[in-house]
Design a protein around this motif. Structure first.
Motif, PDB file in Angstrom:
ATOM      1  N   ARG A   1       0.835  -1.203   0.000  1.00 37.68           N
ATOM      2  CA  ARG A   1       0.000   0.000   0.000  1.00 37.68           C
ATOM      3  C   ARG A   1       0.871   1.255   0.000  1.00 37.68           C
ATOM      4  NH1 ARG A   1      -2.097  -0.438   4.499  1.00 37.68           N
ATOM      5  NH2 ARG A   1      -3.858  -1.804   4.064  1.00 37.68           N
ATOM      6  N   GLU A   2       1.946   1.228   0.834  1.00 43.45           N
ATOM      7  CA  GLU A   2       2.833   2.401   0.890  1.00 43.45           C
ATOM      8  C   GLU A   2       3.501   2.648  -0.454  1.00 43.45           C
ATOM      9  OE1 GLU A   2       2.891   4.872   2.913  1.00 43.45           O
ATOM     10  OE2 GLU A   2       1.267   3.648   3.710  1.00 43.45           O
ATOM     11  N   LEU A   3       3.896   1.567  -1.110  1.00 41.93           N
ATOM     12  CA  LEU A   3       4.531   1.685  -2.422  1.00 41.93           C
ATOM     13  C   LEU A   3       3.558   2.299  -3.434  1.00 41.93           C
ATOM     14  CD1 LEU A   3       7.213   0.971  -3.707  1.00 41.93           C
ATOM     15  CD2 LEU A   3       6.268  -1.265  -4.304  1.00 41.93           C
ATOM     16  N   LEU A   4       2.330   1.807  -3.440  1.00 39.61           N
ATOM     17  CA  LEU A   4       1.312   2.359  -4.357  1.00 39.61           C
ATOM     18  C   LEU A   4       1.135   3.853  -4.084  1.00 39.61           C
ATOM     19  CD1 LEU A   4      -1.467  -0.417  -4.148  1.00 39.61           C
ATOM     20  CD2 LEU A   4      -0.151   0.176  -6.182  1.00 39.61           C
ATOM     21  N   LYS A   5       0.990   4.187  -2.803  1.00 39.07           N
ATOM     22  CA  LYS A   5       0.706   5.585  -2.455  1.00 39.07           C
ATOM     23  C   LYS A   5       1.872   6.495  -2.788  1.00 39.07           C
ATOM     24  CE  LYS A   5      -3.015   5.217   0.824  1.00 39.07           C
ATOM     25  NZ  LYS A   5      -3.531   5.345   2.172  1.00 39.07           N
TER      26      LYS A   5
ATOM     27  N   TYR B   1      -8.605   6.207  -2.704  1.00 38.58           N
ATOM     28  CA  TYR B   1      -8.130   5.036  -1.960  1.00 38.58           C
ATOM     29  C   TYR B   1      -7.066   4.287  -2.754  1.00 38.58           C
ATOM     30  CZ  TYR B   1     -11.495   2.351  -4.844  1.00 38.58           C
ATOM     31  OH  TYR B   1     -12.195   1.802  -5.878  1.00 38.58           O
ATOM     32  N   ALA B   2      -6.221   3.571  -2.022  1.00 45.66           N
ATOM     33  CA  ALA B   2      -5.264   2.622  -2.607  1.00 45.66           C
ATOM     34  C   ALA B   2      -5.293   1.457  -1.630  1.00 45.66           C
ATOM     35  CB  ALA B   2      -3.881   3.231  -2.705  1.00 45.66           C
ATOM     36  N   GLU B   3      -5.951   0.385  -2.008  1.00 47.50           N
ATOM     37  CA  GLU B   3      -6.237  -0.694  -1.057  1.00 47.50           C
ATOM     38  C   GLU B   3      -5.794  -2.057  -1.576  1.00 47.50           C
ATOM     39  OE1 GLU B   3      -7.128  -1.090   1.926  1.00 47.50           O
ATOM     40  OE2 GLU B   3      -7.403   1.053   2.300  1.00 47.50           O
ATOM     41  N   ILE B   4      -5.486  -2.936  -0.657  1.00 45.82           N
ATOM     42  CA  ILE B   4      -5.203  -4.334  -1.007  1.00 45.82           C
ATOM     43  C   ILE B   4      -6.212  -5.199  -0.247  1.00 45.82           C
ATOM     44  CG2 ILE B   4      -3.500  -6.222  -0.856  1.00 45.82           C
ATOM     45  CD1 ILE B   4      -2.167  -2.786  -0.800  1.00 45.82           C
ATOM     46  N   LEU B   5      -7.006  -5.950  -0.992  1.00 46.06           N
ATOM     47  CA  LEU B   5      -8.058  -6.782  -0.388  1.00 46.06           C
ATOM     48  C   LEU B   5      -8.042  -8.158  -1.037  1.00 46.06           C
ATOM     49  CD1 LEU B   5     -11.029  -4.217  -0.698  1.00 46.06           C
ATOM     50  CD2 LEU B   5      -9.712  -4.657   1.363  1.00 46.06           C
ATOM     51  N   THR B   6      -8.706  -9.117  -0.407  1.00 45.60           N
ATOM     52  CA  THR B   6      -8.869 -10.421  -1.079  1.00 45.60           C
ATOM     53  C   THR B   6      -9.884 -10.241  -2.205  1.00 45.60           C
ATOM     54  OG1 THR B   6     -10.686 -11.085   0.359  1.00 45.60           O
ATOM     55  CG2 THR B   6      -8.454 -11.693   1.067  1.00 45.60           C
TER      56      THR B   6
ATOM     57  N   GLU C   1      -6.662 -15.131  -4.717  1.00 43.09           N
ATOM     58  CA  GLU C   1      -6.292 -13.895  -5.406  1.00 43.09           C
ATOM     59  C   GLU C   1      -6.439 -12.696  -4.482  1.00 43.09           C
ATOM     60  OE1 GLU C   1      -7.275 -14.482 -10.036  1.00 43.09           O
ATOM     61  OE2 GLU C   1      -9.044 -14.131  -8.788  1.00 43.09           O
ATOM     62  N   ILE C   2      -5.638 -11.674  -4.776  1.00 47.06           N
ATOM     63  CA  ILE C   2      -5.831 -10.392  -4.105  1.00 47.06           C
ATOM     64  C   ILE C   2      -6.039  -9.317  -5.175  1.00 47.06           C
ATOM     65  CG2 ILE C   2      -4.427 -10.968  -2.088  1.00 47.06           C
ATOM     66  CD1 ILE C   2      -2.407  -8.849  -3.437  1.00 47.06           C
ATOM     67  N   ILE C   3      -6.625  -8.213  -4.748  1.00 43.76           N
ATOM     68  CA  ILE C   3      -6.788  -7.085  -5.665  1.00 43.76           C
ATOM     69  C   ILE C   3      -6.063  -5.869  -5.088  1.00 43.76           C
ATOM     70  CG2 ILE C   3      -9.041  -6.462  -4.619  1.00 43.76           C
ATOM     71  CD1 ILE C   3      -9.838  -5.421  -7.438  1.00 43.76           C
ATOM     72  N   MET C   4      -5.289  -5.197  -5.936  1.00 47.54           N
ATOM     73  CA  MET C   4      -4.770  -3.872  -5.600  1.00 47.54           C
ATOM     74  C   MET C   4      -5.710  -2.917  -6.316  1.00 47.54           C
ATOM     75  SD  MET C   4      -0.640  -4.279  -6.043  1.00 47.54           S
ATOM     76  CE  MET C   4      -0.600  -4.634  -7.803  1.00 47.54           C
ATOM     77  N   ALA C   5      -6.455  -2.119  -5.571  1.00 44.54           N
ATOM     78  CA  ALA C   5      -7.507  -1.292  -6.177  1.00 44.54           C
ATOM     79  C   ALA C   5      -7.227   0.185  -5.905  1.00 44.54           C
ATOM     80  CB  ALA C   5      -8.855  -1.688  -5.600  1.00 44.54           C
ATOM     81  N   LEU C   6      -7.361   0.999  -6.940  1.00 41.48           N
ATOM     82  CA  LEU C   6      -7.071   2.434  -6.826  1.00 41.48           C
ATOM     83  C   LEU C   6      -8.239   3.287  -7.282  1.00 41.48           C
ATOM     84  CD1 LEU C   6      -3.644   2.505  -8.729  1.00 41.48           C
ATOM     85  CD2 LEU C   6      -4.013   2.137  -6.274  1.00 41.48           C
ATOM     86  N   ALA C   7      -8.462   4.391  -6.583  1.00 40.52           N
ATOM     87  CA  ALA C   7      -9.331   5.461  -7.089  1.00 40.52           C
ATOM     88  C   ALA C   7      -8.580   6.762  -6.825  1.00 40.52           C
ATOM     89  CB  ALA C   7     -10.671   5.465  -6.386  1.00 40.52           C
ATOM     90  N   VAL C   8      -8.376   7.536  -7.870  1.00 41.49           N
ATOM     91  CA  VAL C   8      -7.563   8.756  -7.756  1.00 41.49           C
ATOM     92  C   VAL C   8      -8.243   9.870  -8.542  1.00 41.49           C
ATOM     93  CG1 VAL C   8      -5.286   9.769  -8.225  1.00 41.49           C
ATOM     94  CG2 VAL C   8      -5.456   7.349  -7.589  1.00 41.49           C
TER      95      VAL C   8
END
Ligand code: AMP
Length: 296
Positions: A226-230, A243-248, A267-274
């Motif tokens: 998450r820190e890397l994404l942000k 948001y920048a989130e990691i969820l199942t 699976e996991i999802i890295m999900a972004l809204a910017v």
């Protein structure tokens, strides 16, 4: 290709095709202003189905009061050209009054999954989506319905709805279509200024970088990813992170911050809204950390 504007005409057109042995029936719901992402759904439907129905409807009940319902881009003539070129058999373009002739008092609400990610920033949005999609399912009674993983949370929510309510349709998720430079195609991309368009590349770039970091063992936990994404996204001065989130995925359950990702089973999802100016963009990547890390 037949263009229909009323529910009655739609039912008649689909019934005619079924009666002529032109099944199975595939449905591609859209809000129009079509691009190659929508075209990819039509092509997938065409591979699997004898009849492809596309709906084009900017659904007012999935927009919040301060969102872009009025401003949402529309171009019916261009949409019909694309639909015909990509093999749609029936295009349903209802007016708002056809879909909602009176105040709607019945809604489909999927709990829990809809409170995270876009559901948190856009209260009521997914209730509008599930309600309109359920209406379209009742009108068309498709065998298959095609949705893009660009809206991965939407796919998860709709699958839950179909399973919970025993709807007789299979949801077919389709991969994200991107521009050559990585930007996920979206009807809302037209809102972006040239500078915003350039900086918006940070979405797909941050996802690719975070994926490589997991692959190479440079980021191991949810917090690190998450820190890397942000930090990557924040390198673009115009980017305002929603948001920048990691969820199942598809359960959309949060993972403990210090939880080693390779130990998740699925699976996991890295999900972004910017936000860039007034435009809110989303993007995501879904992968299995165990498999990715094992490649190295
Ligand atoms: P929309 O018109 O934006 O509501 O999208 C209609 C359908 O097209 C939804 O299932 C979206 O997930 C899908 N879609 C939109 N953009 C893309 C894309 N870039 N790649 C794949 N599918 C997409």
């Amino acid at each position: 290709m037949r263009v229909v504007r009323t529910v009655e005409q739609l039912r008649e057109a689909v019934g005619f095709m079924r009666g002529a042995g032109q099944g199975p029936v595939g449905l591609v719901p859209t809000m129009g202003y079509l691009h190659d992402g929508h075209a990819s759904l039509l092509r997938r439907a065409g591979e699997m189905c004898g009849t492809v129905v596309m709906s084009i409807f900017v659904n007012p009940i999935q927009f919040g009061p301060n969102e872009d319902f009025e401003a949402y881009p529309r171009d019916e003539r261009r949409d019909l050209e694309l639909a015909e070129r990509e093999g749609a058999d029936i295009v349903f373009i209802p007016a708002v009054e056809e879909m909602y002739p009176r105040e709607i008092r019945s809604k489909i609400v999927v709990s829990s999954l809809t409170t995270r990610l876009c559901g948190a920033s856009r209260p009521g949005h997914f209730d509008g989506v599930t309600t309109v999609v359920a209406k379209l399912f009742n009108m068309v009674q498709p065998d298959y319905a095609y949705f893009g993983l660009k809206d991965a949370q939407q796919v998860a929510v709709l699958r839950q709805m179909v399973d919970d309510l025993n709807m007789n349709v299979k949801i077919v998720p389709c991969p994200i279509v991107r521009e050559a430079d990585g930007l996920a195609l979206s009807s809302r991309n037209v809102y972006l200024s040239a500078e915003e368009r350039l900086q918006a590349l940070v979405l797909s770039r941050s996802l690719r970088e975070a994926h490589s970091a997991v692959e190479e063992g440079r980021a191991a936990t949810t917090d690190e990813v998450r820190e890397l994404l942000k930090s990557t996204i924040s390198s673009s001065p115009l980017a305002d992170i929603d948001y920048a989130e990691i969820l199942t995925f598809p359960q959309l359950e949060p993972l403990e911050g210090n939880f080693p990702l390779v130990e998740t089973d699925g699976e996991i999802i890295m999900a972004l809204a910017v936000r860039f100016g007034r435009t809110r963009l989303i993007d995501n990547m879904i992968f299995t950390p165990k498999e990715v890390a094992a490649l190295v």
